[in-house]
Design a protein around this motif. Structure first.
Motif, PDB file in Angstrom:
ATOM      1  N   VAL A  99      -8.363   9.304   8.992  1.00  0.00           N
ATOM      2  CA  VAL A  99      -9.375   9.280   7.919  1.00  0.00           C
ATOM      3  C   VAL A  99     -10.319  10.482   8.081  1.00  0.00           C
ATOM      4  O   VAL A  99     -10.998  10.618   9.088  1.00  0.00           O
ATOM      5  CB  VAL A  99     -10.179   7.951   7.958  1.00  0.00           C
ATOM      6  N   THR A 100     -10.352  11.333   7.068  1.00  0.00           N
ATOM      7  CA  THR A 100     -11.148  12.566   7.144  1.00  0.00           C
ATOM      8  C   THR A 100     -12.610  12.337   6.801  1.00  0.00           C
ATOM      9  O   THR A 100     -13.494  12.952   7.383  1.00  0.00           O
ATOM     10  CB  THR A 100     -10.592  13.598   6.132  1.00  0.00           C
ATOM     11  N   GLY A 101     -12.827  11.474   5.816  1.00  0.00           N
ATOM     12  CA  GLY A 101     -14.197  11.357   5.333  1.00  0.00           C
ATOM     13  C   GLY A 101     -14.551   9.962   4.860  1.00  0.00           C
ATOM     14  O   GLY A 101     -13.704   9.069   4.787  1.00  0.00           O
ATOM     15  N   VAL A 151      -3.528  -1.479   5.387  1.00  0.00           N
ATOM     16  CA  VAL A 151      -4.037  -0.591   4.341  1.00  0.00           C
ATOM     17  C   VAL A 151      -3.803   0.868   4.742  1.00  0.00           C
ATOM     18  O   VAL A 151      -3.148   1.638   4.031  1.00  0.00           O
ATOM     19  CB  VAL A 151      -5.547  -0.836   4.088  1.00  0.00           C
ATOM     20  N   VAL A 152      -4.328   1.229   5.903  1.00  0.00           N
ATOM     21  CA  VAL A 152      -4.291   2.636   6.323  1.00  0.00           C
ATOM     22  C   VAL A 152      -2.865   3.097   6.599  1.00  0.00           C
ATOM     23  O   VAL A 152      -2.467   4.189   6.169  1.00  0.00           O
ATOM     24  CB  VAL A 152      -5.164   2.860   7.580  1.00  0.00           C
ATOM     25  N   PHE A 204       0.834  -1.211   0.000  1.00  0.00           N
ATOM     26  CA  PHE A 204       0.000   0.000   0.000  1.00  0.00           C
ATOM     27  C   PHE A 204       0.865   1.256   0.000  1.00  0.00           C
ATOM     28  O   PHE A 204       0.506   2.259  -0.613  1.00  0.00           O
ATOM     29  CB  PHE A 204      -0.993  -0.025   1.180  1.00  0.00           C
ATOM     30  N   PHE A 205       2.013   1.156   0.675  1.00  0.00           N
ATOM     31  CA  PHE A 205       2.939   2.281   0.645  1.00  0.00           C
ATOM     32  C   PHE A 205       3.437   2.489  -0.793  1.00  0.00           C
ATOM     33  O   PHE A 205       3.392   3.611  -1.329  1.00  0.00           O
ATOM     34  CB  PHE A 205       4.135   2.039   1.584  1.00  0.00           C
ATOM     35  N   ASP A 206       3.907   1.422  -1.413  1.00  0.00           N
ATOM     36  CA  ASP A 206       4.489   1.525  -2.766  1.00  0.00           C
ATOM     37  C   ASP A 206       3.465   2.062  -3.770  1.00  0.00           C
ATOM     38  O   ASP A 206       3.788   2.888  -4.622  1.00  0.00           O
ATOM     39  CB  ASP A 206       4.996   0.157  -3.240  1.00  0.00           C
ATOM     40  N   LEU A 207       2.235   1.567  -3.660  1.00  0.00           N
ATOM     41  CA  LEU A 207       1.162   2.009  -4.560  1.00  0.00           C
ATOM     42  C   LEU A 207       0.929   3.512  -4.400  1.00  0.00           C
ATOM     43  O   LEU A 207       0.873   4.263  -5.383  1.00  0.00           O
ATOM     44  CB  LEU A 207      -0.125   1.244  -4.209  1.00  0.00           C
ATOM     45  N   THR A 208       0.787   3.951  -3.154  1.00  0.00           N
ATOM     46  CA  THR A 208       0.488   5.358  -2.881  1.00  0.00           C
ATOM     47  C   THR A 208       1.676   6.244  -3.253  1.00  0.00           C
ATOM     48  O   THR A 208       1.504   7.327  -3.822  1.00  0.00           O
ATOM     49  CB  THR A 208       0.120   5.539  -1.393  1.00  0.00           C
TER      50      THR A 208
END
Ligand SMILES: [Zn+2]
Length: 334
Positions: free
Chosen positions: A160-162, A112-113, A74-78
């Motif tokens: 998580v904002t929204g 994920v987060v 998930f880090f690499d993707l983002t």
């Protein structure tokens, strides 16, 4: 105009992080995780990106997700998305993610987060890109599942904002998710929802009335209903429009017929976004270029779209002010 768009400071409000999964990275992570992909090469995977409707895309989108297993993935993707965005002068991003695409595969919420969050933190330090994170519910699943997901997110509330609503629109109206949106609002989440992409204007109205959203993702079909258009204009409810996505998914037959010009002419708060850039042929710059070329937008209209993006963001007031100043300086210099 191309140079003007290249250097334009941009804000992205509608981008699914799982939709930034470029085939090269997908193959790389599949190898790393020992996951078999049903394609023998990057080219054959790319060839599968010929869609005639939303569901064609979603089938491939969920298949691609299966490769994402660890926090590092998930880090690499983002990170790949943020590096790309940095080269396109994107200053602020609001990223969607789909926990229900990962939790049932045994991937912990924390992986994920935290993976996404760590990349966002690093992008702020390295590139000055600020961000907000939005968790989407998959609307083809039932509301109970969404409520469970909201509960699972509780320990990560600070990150998580929204909340949002995505996946197959037709047959899954916003009214199906009234309770979970109410609960999320009570917990202090900002709310957005996809509506009026393939679904009718009525879904946009439901998202506003029943889900009480701060923004509508897409919203194209709202134009079919003049009373709704009046409401969108009066309340300046932002629409996060995704031009290349619309033509790739055949929601709009040709870019020359894209409704974003009409939205601007009607005084609606339209913004430009990439949606799922790895699948739809372009990131922010490509989206701005596509509408500018096909619709003959002028500099003033482009600045309006960029300004709408800043004003519609969930960034803190001070950050918005800084972005608006940068944009207005850019507009006066170019
Ligand atoms: Zn979307």
């Amino acid at each position: 105009m191309k140079t003007f768009i290249d250097a334009l400071p941009k804000v992205e409000l509608h981008c699914h992080i799982e939709g930034t999964f470029e085939p090269e990275l997908m193959f790389q992570l599949a190898r790393r995780n020992g996951v078999e992909l049903p394609y023998d090469s990057i080219d054959s995977l790319r060839e599968a990106y010929a869609f005639t409707k939303l569901q064609d895309f979603l089938d491939i989108y969920y298949q691609g997700m299966n490769v994402l297993l660890t926090e590092q993935d998930f880090f690499d993707l983002t990170w790949a998305y943020l590096e790309k965005s940095h080269t396109q002068q994107v200053r602020h991003v609001e990223i969607f993610f789909d926990p229900q695409g990962h939790l049932p595969r045994g991937v912990p919420f924390s992986s994920v987060v935290n993976g996404i969050h760590n990349a966002l933190t690093q992008a702020k330090e390295r590139f000055g890109i600020t961000s907000e994170l939005i968790m989407c519910f998959l609307r083809h699943l039932d509301e109970e599942d969404a409520i469970e997901t909201l509960n699972a997110a509780a320990p990560y509330k600070d990150l998580v904002t929204g909340i949002g609503l995505d996946s197959s629109e037709l047959g899954h109206p916003p009214s199906k998710f009234e309770r979970v949106f109410q609960q999320a609002r009570d917990q202090g989440y900002r709310c957005v929802a996809h509506a009026g992409e393939e679904g009718p204007a009525q879904y946009v109205r439901e998202a506003i009335r029943l889900l009480k959203v701060d923004r509508i993702d897409h919203g194209n079909n709202a134009l079919d209903d003049s009373k709704l258009v009046d409401e969108l204009r009066e309340k300046q409810i932002p629409l996060t429009v995704c031009p290349l996505s619309n033509t790739r998914l055949c929601v709009v037959d040709h870019m020359q017929n894209h409704p974003i010009r009409k939205m601007l002419d009607l005084g609606l708060c339209a913004t430009v976004n990439s949606d799922d850039p790895a699948y739809f042929g372009g990131y922010m710059t490509e989206n701005y270029n596509a509408i500018t070329q096909s619709l003959g937008l002028n500099k003033e209209e482009i600045i309006t779209l960029a300004k709408n993006g800043i004003e519609s963001s969930f960034a803190p007031k001070q950050r918005k002010q800084a972005l608006l100043e940068e944009l207005s300086e850019y507009a006066s210099r170019n």
